[in-house]
Design a protein around this motif. Structure first.
Motif, PDB file in Angstrom:
ATOM      1  N   SER A 220       0.839  -1.196   0.000  1.00 20.21           N
ATOM      2  CA  SER A 220       0.000   0.000   0.000  1.00 20.21           C
ATOM      3  C   SER A 220       0.874   1.245   0.000  1.00 20.21           C
ATOM      4  O   SER A 220       2.014   1.210   0.461  1.00 20.21           O
ATOM      5  CB  SER A 220      -0.939   0.027   1.211  1.00 20.21           C
ATOM      6  N   LYS A 221       0.296   2.337  -0.521  1.00 23.60           N
ATOM      7  CA  LYS A 221       1.020   3.603  -0.587  1.00 23.60           C
ATOM      8  C   LYS A 221       0.057   4.738  -0.289  1.00 23.60           C
ATOM      9  O   LYS A 221      -0.993   4.854  -0.917  1.00 23.60           O
ATOM     10  CB  LYS A 221       1.656   3.781  -1.975  1.00 23.60           C
ATOM     11  N   LEU A 222       0.440   5.561   0.687  1.00 22.24           N
ATOM     12  CA  LEU A 222      -0.378   6.699   1.088  1.00 22.24           C
ATOM     13  C   LEU A 222       0.405   7.972   0.830  1.00 22.24           C
ATOM     14  O   LEU A 222       1.543   8.114   1.294  1.00 22.24           O
ATOM     15  CB  LEU A 222      -0.735   6.593   2.575  1.00 22.24           C
ATOM     16  N   VAL A 223      -0.192   8.906   0.071  1.00 21.37           N
ATOM     17  CA  VAL A 223       0.472  10.186  -0.218  1.00 21.37           C
ATOM     18  C   VAL A 223      -0.467  11.316   0.159  1.00 21.37           C
ATOM     19  O   VAL A 223      -1.704  11.162   0.129  1.00 21.37           O
ATOM     20  CB  VAL A 223       0.878  10.298  -1.710  1.00 21.37           C
ATOM     21  N   SER A 224       0.120  12.456   0.518  1.00 21.55           N
ATOM     22  CA  SER A 224      -0.687  13.641   0.820  1.00 21.55           C
ATOM     23  C   SER A 224       0.127  14.883   0.502  1.00 21.55           C
ATOM     24  O   SER A 224       1.368  14.866   0.544  1.00 21.55           O
ATOM     25  CB  SER A 224      -1.125  13.651   2.285  1.00 21.55           C
ATOM     26  N   ARG A 225      -0.583  15.940   0.220  1.00 22.04           N
ATOM     27  CA  ARG A 225       0.099  17.200  -0.105  1.00 22.04           C
ATOM     28  C   ARG A 225       0.720  17.813   1.137  1.00 22.04           C
ATOM     29  O   ARG A 225       1.835  18.328   1.098  1.00 22.04           O
ATOM     30  CB  ARG A 225      -0.884  18.179  -0.750  1.00 22.04           C
ATOM     31  N   THR A 226      -0.001  17.785   2.275  1.00 23.70           N
ATOM     32  CA  THR A 226       0.525  18.317   3.534  1.00 23.70           C
ATOM     33  C   THR A 226       0.256  17.330   4.668  1.00 23.70           C
ATOM     34  O   THR A 226      -0.684  16.536   4.612  1.00 23.70           O
ATOM     35  CB  THR A 226      -0.107  19.674   3.896  1.00 23.70           C
ATOM     36  N   ILE A 227       1.093  17.407   5.703  1.00 26.26           N
ATOM     37  CA  ILE A 227       0.910  16.615   6.910  1.00 26.26           C
ATOM     38  C   ILE A 227       1.157  17.522   8.103  1.00 26.26           C
ATOM     39  O   ILE A 227       2.151  18.263   8.131  1.00 26.26           O
ATOM     40  CB  ILE A 227       1.853  15.387   6.933  1.00 26.26           C
ATOM     41  N   THR A 228       0.267  17.504   9.080  1.00 26.14           N
ATOM     42  CA  THR A 228       0.349  18.387  10.246  1.00 26.14           C
ATOM     43  C   THR A 228       0.280  17.555  11.518  1.00 26.14           C
ATOM     44  O   THR A 228      -0.599  16.689  11.653  1.00 26.14           O
ATOM     45  CB  THR A 228      -0.785  19.419  10.250  1.00 26.14           C
ATOM     46  N   TYR A 229       1.189  17.828  12.434  1.00 27.87           N
ATOM     47  CA  TYR A 229       1.230  17.093  13.711  1.00 27.87           C
ATOM     48  C   TYR A 229       0.376  17.805  14.746  1.00 27.87           C
ATOM     49  O   TYR A 229       0.486  19.019  14.940  1.00 27.87           O
ATOM     50  CB  TYR A 229       2.671  16.992  14.206  1.00 27.87           C
ATOM     51  N   ASN A 230      -0.492  17.060  15.421  1.00 28.24           N
ATOM     52  CA  ASN A 230      -1.350  17.595  16.479  1.00 28.24           C
ATOM     53  C   ASN A 230      -0.776  17.174  17.828  1.00 28.24           C
ATOM     54  O   ASN A 230      -0.887  16.009  18.224  1.00 28.24           O
ATOM     55  CB  ASN A 230      -2.780  17.069  16.334  1.00 28.24           C
ATOM     56  N   ALA A 231      -0.145  18.124  18.509  1.00 26.91           N
ATOM     57  CA  ALA A 231       0.588  17.794  19.738  1.00 26.91           C
ATOM     58  C   ALA A 231      -0.339  17.345  20.867  1.00 26.91           C
ATOM     59  O   ALA A 231       0.065  16.562  21.720  1.00 26.91           O
ATOM     60  CB  ALA A 231       1.412  18.998  20.187  1.00 26.91           C
ATOM     61  N   HIS A 232      -1.585  17.830  20.882  1.00 30.41           N
ATOM     62  CA  HIS A 232      -2.472  17.533  22.009  1.00 30.41           C
ATOM     63  C   HIS A 232      -2.862  16.062  22.085  1.00 30.41           C
ATOM     64  O   HIS A 232      -3.108  15.534  23.174  1.00 30.41           O
ATOM     65  CB  HIS A 232      -3.728  18.405  21.933  1.00 30.41           C
ATOM     66  N   ASP A 233      -2.949  15.365  20.949  1.00 32.36           N
ATOM     67  CA  ASP A 233      -3.302  13.953  20.963  1.00 32.36           C
ATOM     68  C   ASP A 233      -2.327  13.075  20.153  1.00 32.36           C
ATOM     69  O   ASP A 233      -2.589  11.893  19.918  1.00 32.36           O
ATOM     70  CB  ASP A 233      -4.722  13.739  20.436  1.00 32.36           C
TER      71      ASP A 233
ATOM     72  N   TYR B 117      -3.429  -5.364  -4.627  1.00 26.33           N
ATOM     73  CA  TYR B 117      -3.770  -6.786  -4.468  1.00 26.33           C
ATOM     74  C   TYR B 117      -3.172  -7.563  -5.645  1.00 26.33           C
ATOM     75  O   TYR B 117      -2.553  -6.994  -6.549  1.00 26.33           O
ATOM     76  CB  TYR B 117      -5.283  -6.971  -4.406  1.00 26.33           C
ATOM     77  N   LYS B 118      -3.390  -8.882  -5.660  1.00 18.04           N
ATOM     78  CA  LYS B 118      -2.805  -9.704  -6.719  1.00 18.04           C
ATOM     79  C   LYS B 118      -3.387  -9.403  -8.092  1.00 18.04           C
ATOM     80  O   LYS B 118      -2.673  -9.353  -9.095  1.00 18.04           O
ATOM     81  CB  LYS B 118      -3.020 -11.190  -6.388  1.00 18.04           C
ATOM     82  N   ASP B 119      -4.705  -9.189  -8.139  1.00 19.23           N
ATOM     83  CA  ASP B 119      -5.353  -9.009  -9.441  1.00 19.23           C
ATOM     84  C   ASP B 119      -5.931  -7.617  -9.660  1.00 19.23           C
ATOM     85  O   ASP B 119      -6.471  -7.320 -10.722  1.00 19.23           O
ATOM     86  CB  ASP B 119      -6.473 -10.048  -9.607  1.00 19.23           C
ATOM     87  N   ARG B 120      -5.838  -6.744  -8.660  1.00 18.54           N
ATOM     88  CA  ARG B 120      -6.420  -5.408  -8.822  1.00 18.54           C
ATOM     89  C   ARG B 120      -5.813  -4.447  -7.796  1.00 18.54           C
ATOM     90  O   ARG B 120      -5.161  -4.864  -6.832  1.00 18.54           O
ATOM     91  CB  ARG B 120      -7.936  -5.461  -8.626  1.00 18.54           C
ATOM     92  N   ASP B 121      -6.048  -3.158  -8.021  1.00 16.34           N
ATOM     93  CA  ASP B 121      -5.647  -2.109  -7.093  1.00 16.34           C
ATOM     94  C   ASP B 121      -6.889  -1.347  -6.646  1.00 16.34           C
ATOM     95  O   ASP B 121      -7.842  -1.197  -7.415  1.00 16.34           O
ATOM     96  CB  ASP B 121      -4.669  -1.127  -7.744  1.00 16.34           C
ATOM     97  N   SER B 122      -6.866  -0.844  -5.404  1.00 14.44           N
ATOM     98  CA  SER B 122      -7.944   0.006  -4.903  1.00 14.44           C
ATOM     99  C   SER B 122      -7.359   1.361  -4.537  1.00 14.44           C
ATOM    100  O   SER B 122      -6.312   1.441  -3.880  1.00 14.44           O
ATOM    101  CB  SER B 122      -8.619  -0.621  -3.685  1.00 14.44           C
TER     102      SER B 122
END
Length: 363
Positions: free
Chosen positions: A191-204, A218-223
């Motif tokens: 699996s591969k997860l991409v995002s334009r921005t990432i922000t850290y939330n210090a409170h949690d 997967y073997k025969d397809r991608d989601s």
């Protein structure tokens, strides 16, 4: 010999404390002269706050740093005085060997070493954290603060199968850009997860991803899934993105060892700066034994010129040790070298010198 042992040990410790109490005020006076303008710039900064949050921790740090120097000078001063007063001649005429004469010195050196080890591994790191927090808030200039602000082109292995990549990250705003997380099964991408921005939330301790897209293979397809906003959890924090030796100085040794272990599993390439800090906490206190032997061997015999000559030679040797120690720390932090060997190199060199002087003094 018990009376003489106690006499030497008591004078040894008193001279050591006296020397340390001389060096600390000098360091404080120099530091105040350099930082007085910074203190006066903050109208809300009171005298008690400066003493409690800064100079209390300043004294802890430099008292521990000056211990080997104070020990070395104290041994030379006290032993030279014994020699000049012909007390050592009386002791040697009583058929007391040089090895037996060192016995109370080694007791004193052991006490200093144990105190220094405890401070190095646990007390000083906690104290340094509070001191550096004060420095960052009231003393550091903007250029210094920005030096640790931006992280670029960073990769990190979170687990055996999970890797992250960040194009840039602002540690002050806790926001990054062009984030990627990849999960593998062996060499196969799952699996591969991409995002334009990432922000850290210090409170949690969560992360918010914006304009994200996730692909599952997967073997025969991608989601493919996508969205504008996603709150998730990763096993890292913004501080993990910055590998600076300054952070190592703020960690107690148990935390530092754990941090090094986790970082190795994450695939961090160069942890030598952290290893140097860890090894130094033990090597510097152990040097007290070598420095004690050298100091006693130098001052054991009465010299023309008295204490002044012994003190001048001793200070020269001490500064040579400090110089070699600093060089070894810099070289030990270089990627690909044996940090343990470099950190202990000054002790190896001065240990050989101590053995030579000890064998020569026995004659």
């Amino acid at each position: 010999m018990k009376i003489i042992d106690w006499y030497i040990l008591k004078r040894f410790l008193v001279t050591f404390l006296f020397t340390l109490l001389i060096l600390i005020p000098i360091a404080i006076a120099i530091d105040i002269s350099e930082k007085i303008d910074n203190f006066l710039e903050h109208a809300d900064l009171g005298f008690y706050q400066i003493v409690d949050e800064y100079y209390k921790n300043f004294i802890i740090y430099y008292a521990n740093t000056f211990m080997p120097l104070a020990l070395f000078i104290a041994v030379i001063l006290f032993t030279s005085k014994l020699s000049n007063n012909t007390e050592i001649i009386a002791i040697t005429n009583a058929k007391v060997s040089f090895t037996r004469f060192l016995y109370p010195y080694f007791i004193g050196a052991t006490l200093v070493t144990l105190i220094s080890l405890g401070m190095n591994h646990y007390v000083v790191p906690t104290s340094s954290k509070e001191r550096k927090k004060f420095e960052k808030e009231f003393l550091d200039n903007r250029a210094t603060k920005n030096g640790l602000k931006q992280v670029r082109d960073f990769s990190l292995q979170l687990t055996d199968s999970t890797y992250i990549f960040i194009r840039s990250f602002d540690t002050e705003r806790k926001t990054g850009y062009d984030f990627t997380s990849e999960v593998y099964n062996g060499l196969e991408l799952k699996s591969k997860l991409v995002s334009r921005t990432i922000t850290y939330n210090a409170h949690d301790s969560t992360f918010t991803l914006s304009d994200w897209r996730k692909r599952k293979i997967y073997k025969d397809r991608d989601s493919v899934f996508s969205g504008n906003k996603l709150d998730t959890v990763f096993s890292f924090a913004p501080r993990d993105l910055i590998y600076k030796s300054a952070f190592a100085q703020e960690m107690p040794s148990n935390e530092l060892i754990s941090y090094i272990g986790v970082s190795k599993k994450r695939g961090v390439k160069n942890l030598n700066a952290y290893l140097v800090e860890l090894y130094k906490r033990t090597s510097l206190p152990i040097a007290s034994y070598f420095l004690t032997i050298i100091a006693v061997a130098l001052a054991f015999r009465k010299r023309r010129g008295g204490t002044g000559v012994n003190l001048a030679i001793g200070i020269g040797i001490m500064f040579l040790y400090v110089f070699l120690m600093k060089i070894s720390e810099v070289l030990g932090a270089v990627a690909g070298v044996n940090s343990l060997l470099y950190v202990w190199m000054p002790n190896i060199v001065f240990g050989c010198l101590a053995i030579y002087l000890y064998l020569n003094a026995r004659k």
